[in-house]
Design an enzyme around this catalytic site. Structure first.
Site, short mmCIF file in Angstrom:
data_model
loop_
_atom_site.label_atom_id
_atom_site.label_comp_id
_atom_site.label_asym_id
_atom_site.label_seq_id
_atom_site.Cartn_x
_atom_site.Cartn_y
_atom_site.Cartn_z
N ASP A 49 0.68 -1.20 -0.43
CA ASP A 49 -0.09 0.02 -0.41
C ASP A 49 0.95 1.95 0.13
O ASP A 49 1.93 1.62 0.66
CB ASP A 49 -0.67 0.07 1.27
CG ASP A 49 -1.50 1.34 1.30
OD1 ASP A 49 -2.20 1.81 0.74
OD2 ASP A 49 -0.86 1.90 2.87
N ASP A 51 -0.15 5.34 1.34
CA ASP A 51 -0.47 5.96 1.76
C ASP A 51 -0.07 4.90 2.96
O ASP A 51 -0.78 4.44 3.49
CB ASP A 51 -1.45 6.95 1.97
CG ASP A 51 -1.75 7.67 0.97
OD1 ASP A 51 -0.83 8.05 0.57
OD2 ASP A 51 -3.05 6.94 0.26
N GLU A 93 -16.41 6.29 5.57
CA GLU A 93 -15.89 6.31 5.14
C GLU A 93 -14.91 5.21 6.84
O GLU A 93 -14.31 3.39 6.10
CB GLU A 93 -14.44 6.39 4.69
CG GLU A 93 -13.25 5.54 4.51
CD GLU A 93 -11.56 5.70 3.82
OE1 GLU A 93 -11.29 7.20 4.28
OE2 GLU A 93 -10.68 6.10 3.65
N SER A 161 -3.11 1.49 -4.65
CA SER A 161 -3.65 1.90 -4.21
C SER A 161 -4.75 2.76 -4.41
O SER A 161 -4.42 3.15 -5.58
CB SER A 161 -2.32 4.00 -3.92
OG SER A 161 -3.03 4.69 -2.97
N ALA A 162 -5.55 2.94 -3.53
CA ALA A 162 -6.90 4.20 -4.17
C ALA A 162 -7.16 5.47 -4.09
O ALA A 162 -7.55 6.08 -4.09
CB ALA A 162 -8.13 3.82 -3.02
N LYS A 211 -9.80 -1.72 -4.00
CA LYS A 211 -8.95 -2.82 -3.99
C LYS A 211 -8.63 -3.10 -4.19
O LYS A 211 -7.73 -3.96 -5.46
CB LYS A 211 -7.98 -1.92 -2.91
CG LYS A 211 -7.39 -1.03 -2.65
CD LYS A 211 -6.61 -0.06 -1.81
CE LYS A 211 -5.34 -0.38 -1.22
NZ LYS A 211 -4.57 0.33 -0.25
N ASP A 251 -1.00 -1.29 5.64
CA ASP A 251 -0.87 -0.41 7.11
C ASP A 251 -2.89 -0.31 7.46
O ASP A 251 -3.47 -0.49 8.73
CB ASP A 251 -1.00 1.69 7.54
CG ASP A 251 -2.29 2.21 6.26
OD1 ASP A 251 -2.61 2.11 5.09
OD2 ASP A 251 -2.61 3.56 6.90
P1 TMP Z 1 -4.85 4.35 -0.08
O1 TMP Z 1 -4.62 5.48 -0.05
O2 TMP Z 1 -4.70 4.01 1.19
O3 TMP Z 1 -5.27 3.38 -0.66
O4 TMP Z 1 -6.53 5.32 -0.23
C1 TMP Z 1 -6.94 6.66 0.13
C2 TMP Z 1 -7.44 7.42 1.25
O5 TMP Z 1 -7.67 8.56 -0.27
C3 TMP Z 1 -8.28 6.63 1.53
O6 TMP Z 1 -8.66 6.66 2.90
C4 TMP Z 1 -9.41 8.05 1.37
C5 TMP Z 1 -8.61 9.56 0.68
N1 TMP Z 1 -9.38 10.53 -0.02
C6 TMP Z 1 -8.94 12.15 0.22
O7 TMP Z 1 -8.38 12.08 0.62
N2 TMP Z 1 -9.76 12.55 -0.48
C7 TMP Z 1 -10.31 11.94 -1.53
O8 TMP Z 1 -10.98 12.96 -2.27
C8 TMP Z 1 -10.56 10.45 -1.82
C9 TMP Z 1 -11.62 9.98 -3.00
C10 TMP Z 1 -9.88 9.53 -0.97
#
Ligand code: TMP
Length: 313
Positions: A49, A51, A93, A161-162, A211, A251
């Site tokens: 992952d 972030d 979320e 990553s999302a 994911k 994480d």
């Molecule tokens: P990840 O990096 O753990 O895969 O998750 C992406 C994170 O991005 C998720 O916790 C929510 C965040 N996010 C924002 O901060 N701003 C946004 O506009 C969107 C769509 C997600």
């Protein structure tokens, strides 16, 4: 004794164990290490992952930024609109009471709206570069060394990553000062026009709750900004699927799903527990083979892969 021979130690002993490391089943890890080592580096890959896994959770005492969070479109109106979406959807979320199918719909909504705003607001690649330069984002100590070791052994790293692929690439470029040909990013990938303006997103949206789907199908080379699928890429993805031994790092408990696209044989999982430590430790140590606390560096992971594929082995 203090003989300088790490191979003589049982793998996870000594240097890896610190106040920041939690491990419930050292024997199980030792067994997995033996299996993975015997199969060799050509059967192995790392799935991580981004972030708060590769990057630090806290930077200078404050919450570090994510690939979404750091982005400034250079257009205050759109930045504020995206922030308003964050303020609305982020509590949803992390809500423990919303059923997963309902939450999935909400996350799809959030990600689609954010992507639309980025397009509508005319995000440019230049704005990404500037946002990254101005951001408070930092890799955990040892990430470069980990990637370098893996590159030498021709072991691929899949960053999953999302967030936003193009932002993550720029963070790698600016913060690691180089690119790694073994590092691939599976995330939401932007399509820019000739003027460097964002016009669309490529492929299926990846949000926090999907994911795990299509993980390996979506891998695109780091240098392939336009994300044009090539025969070569298909071949690469097929090769990734043959690498059935995995080191997975995340994480969140949900990050364990990142290897779902793979029919893995042996998996060692590392969980970075950043927040709510008391409440979550029990579930993390049950779910992950190793748990690191307090923004621990990557030295443990580096030591692990070194033990797997040290030249002497
Ligand atoms: P990840 O990096 O753990 O895969 O998750 C992406 C994170 O991005 C998720 O916790 C929510 C965040 N996010 C924002 O901060 N701003 C946004 O506009 C969107 C769509 C997600």
């Amino acid at each position: 004794g203090h003989e300088n021979n790490s191979l003589a130690k049982s793998p996870m002993e000594e240097s890896n164990l610190s106040a920041n490391t939690v491990m419930d089943h050292p024997r199980a890890i030792t067994d997995k290490i033996a299996l993975i080592r015997d199969a060799g580096p050509s059967k192995f890959q790392v799935i991580a992952d981004f972030d708060a896994t590769l990057t630090r959770y806290r930077v200078n005492g404050l919450r570090g930024q994510t690939s979404h969070g750091l982005l400034q479109q250079g257009n205050a109106y759109y930045d504020a609109k995206r922030q308003a979406l964050y303020d609305h959807y982020h509590p949803l979320e992390i809500s423990p009471v919303i059923p997963v199918d309902e939450k999935t719909k909400l996350m799809e909504e959030w990600w689609s709206k954010t992507h639309e705003l980025l397009i509508e607001g005319g995000l440019t690649y230049e704005a990404i570069k500037k946002s990254v330069a101005d951001s408070s984002i930092a890799f955990r100590e040892g990430v470069t060394e980990l990637f370098e070791f893996l590159e030498k052994k021709e072991i691929p790293v899949l960053i999953f990553s999302a967030g936003l692929a193009d932002v993550i690439e720029e963070v790698l470029r600016q913060n690691l000062h180089r690119t790694f040909k073994n590092v691939k990013i599976v995330s939401n990938r932007m399509v820019f026009n000739d003027d460097g303006q964002l016009v669309s997103f490529k492929g299926k949206l990846i949000h926090v709750l999907n994911k795990n789907e299509h993980a390996l199908d979506m891998a695109a080379p780091l240098h392939d900004r336009l994300g044009v699928a090539t025969g070569e890429e298909d071949e690469e993805n097929a090769n990734m699927k043959k690498r059935t031994n995995v080191l997975l790092m995340g994480d969140h408990l949900g990050d364990l799903g990142m290897s779902d696209g793979l029919n893995y044989e042996t998996r060692i999982s590392i969980g970075f527990l950043n927040d709510n430590i008391e409440k979550s430790l029990e579930s993390y140590r049950e779910a992950f083979d190793l748990v690191y606390l307090n923004d621990a560096p990557m030295w443990g992971a580096l030591e692990l892969v070194s033990q797997l594929f040290s030249t002497e082995a």
